[in-house]
Enzyme design. Structure first.
Site, PDB file in Angstrom:
ATOM      1  N   SER A  49      63.545 140.187  70.234  1.00  0.00           N
ATOM      2  CA  SER A  49      63.697 139.162  69.196  1.00  0.00           C
ATOM      3  C   SER A  49      63.138 139.571  67.844  1.00  0.00           C
ATOM      4  O   SER A  49      63.656 139.149  66.802  1.00  0.00           O
ATOM      5  CB  SER A  49      63.030 137.855  69.652  1.00  0.00           C
ATOM      6  OG  SER A  49      61.678 138.089  70.009  1.00  0.00           O
ATOM      7  N   GLY A  86      64.803 138.111  73.738  1.00  0.00           N
ATOM      8  CA  GLY A  86      64.438 137.938  75.134  1.00  0.00           C
ATOM      9  C   GLY A  86      64.625 139.174  75.981  1.00  0.00           C
ATOM     10  O   GLY A  86      64.339 139.141  77.182  1.00  0.00           O
ATOM     11  N   ASN A 115      58.225 141.530  76.196  1.00  0.00           N
ATOM     12  CA  ASN A 115      58.754 140.487  77.077  1.00  0.00           C
ATOM     13  C   ASN A 115      58.509 140.806  78.547  1.00  0.00           C
ATOM     14  O   ASN A 115      58.478 139.900  79.384  1.00  0.00           O
ATOM     15  CB  ASN A 115      60.253 140.293  76.825  1.00  0.00           C
ATOM     16  CG  ASN A 115      60.515 139.524  75.541  1.00  0.00           C
ATOM     17  OD1 ASN A 115      59.811 138.571  75.226  1.00  0.00           O
ATOM     18  ND2 ASN A 115      61.509 139.951  74.783  1.00  0.00           N
ATOM     19  N   ASP A 196      56.064 129.221  65.549  1.00  0.00           N
ATOM     20  CA  ASP A 196      55.591 129.589  66.887  1.00  0.00           C
ATOM     21  C   ASP A 196      54.410 130.554  66.831  1.00  0.00           C
ATOM     22  O   ASP A 196      53.802 130.852  67.852  1.00  0.00           O
ATOM     23  CB  ASP A 196      56.724 130.189  67.720  1.00  0.00           C
ATOM     24  CG  ASP A 196      57.326 131.456  67.115  1.00  0.00           C
ATOM     25  OD1 ASP A 196      56.718 132.059  66.211  1.00  0.00           O
ATOM     26  OD2 ASP A 196      58.429 131.850  67.550  1.00  0.00           O
ATOM     27  N   HIS A 199      56.732 135.046  65.917  1.00  0.00           N
ATOM     28  CA  HIS A 199      57.802 135.775  65.247  1.00  0.00           C
ATOM     29  C   HIS A 199      57.556 135.821  63.744  1.00  0.00           C
ATOM     30  O   HIS A 199      57.340 134.787  63.124  1.00  0.00           O
ATOM     31  CB  HIS A 199      59.159 135.125  65.538  1.00  0.00           C
ATOM     32  CG  HIS A 199      59.586 135.257  66.951  1.00  0.00           C
ATOM     33  ND1 HIS A 199      59.248 134.343  67.919  1.00  0.00           N
ATOM     34  CD2 HIS A 199      60.317 136.222  67.577  1.00  0.00           C
ATOM     35  CE1 HIS A 199      59.751 134.722  69.083  1.00  0.00           C
ATOM     36  NE2 HIS A 199      60.396 135.862  68.899  1.00  0.00           N
TER      37      HIS A 199
END
Length: 225
Positions: A49, A86, A115, A196, A199
């Protein structure tokens, strides 16, 4: 130094991955076909991502900025962004043969692994997948840039050290170039992250590119036309 540890994967990214709703950009769109006489060498970015412009306006991520910098410097490479939100090292490993066969890159930038930690993948599996990705690139005569990441400190000191250490160890063993930490320089700046707090924002993207560029640039001199 008291450094905050960040991880690429988030609950949102994991949800996207589970549902099959990925953010991705077509390598073919980024690297149009050319005749044998005019074909430019290709840089493939195999990431998650952070490199797939998660939460950003289109064409504002660090990979798009890399494409613009190459053009500004008149360095004749095309850039194919094969990043998927992801994605894990297993996903990247599975996609590599097709990418290598179709795009025949001169350079592969590998930005994967965080991830895996989010999903509890054993470190040995992550390392094996990254090793295989590097081998697949090298077998296709591509140079490799491996991009390191950290995981949050709440994973435990031993785990966080081993996780980050595997990038450097693998880079040494396989003789590839290493970007130690993609988010270096913004990790302690909440204003550089989206809501969040995982990111990076659009404003942070030039910093990410500047972290990659010094490692990538010598390879461009070797391959540039």
């Amino acid at each position: 130094m008291n450094k905050r540890r960040w991880i690429v994967g988030t609950a949102a990214a994991a949800t996207l991955a589970a549902s099959g709703l990925f953010i991705a950009f077509s390598p073919l769109a980024a690297a149009p076909a050319h005749s044998a006489e005019t074909a430019r060498p290709v840089i493939v970015v195999l990431g998650d991502s952070i490199s797939a412009e998660y939460g950003l306006p289109r064409d504002t991520g660090w990979v798009s900025l890399l494409r613009k910098r190459l053009a500004d410097k008149q360095i004749d490479y095309s850039v194919a962004n094969a990043s998927i939100s992801g994605d894990t090292t297993s996903g990247g490993r599975a996609r590599m043969p097709e990418l290598m066969a179709r795009l025949k890159p001169s350079i592969v930038i590998v930005e994967l692994g965080a991830n895996d930690a989010l999903r509890g993948v054993p470190l040995s599996t992550t390392e094996d997948n990254l090793r295989t990705i590097v081998e697949q690139a090298q077998q296709g005569h591509a140079k490799v840039v491996l991009v390191g990441m950290y995981v949050p400190s709440n994973y435990g000191q031993a785990y966080t050290q081993r996780f980050h250490g595997l990038y450097g160890s693998l880079a040494r063993k396989m003789n590839v170039r290493l970007v130690p930490f993609l988010l270096a320089g913004i990790e302690n700046r909440p204003d550089m992250f989206q809501s969040d707090q995982m990111h990076p924002t659009q404003q942070a993207q030039p910093v990410l590119l500047d972290n990659v560029w010094p490692v990538l640039a010598p390879l461009l001199r070797q391959h540039g036309r």
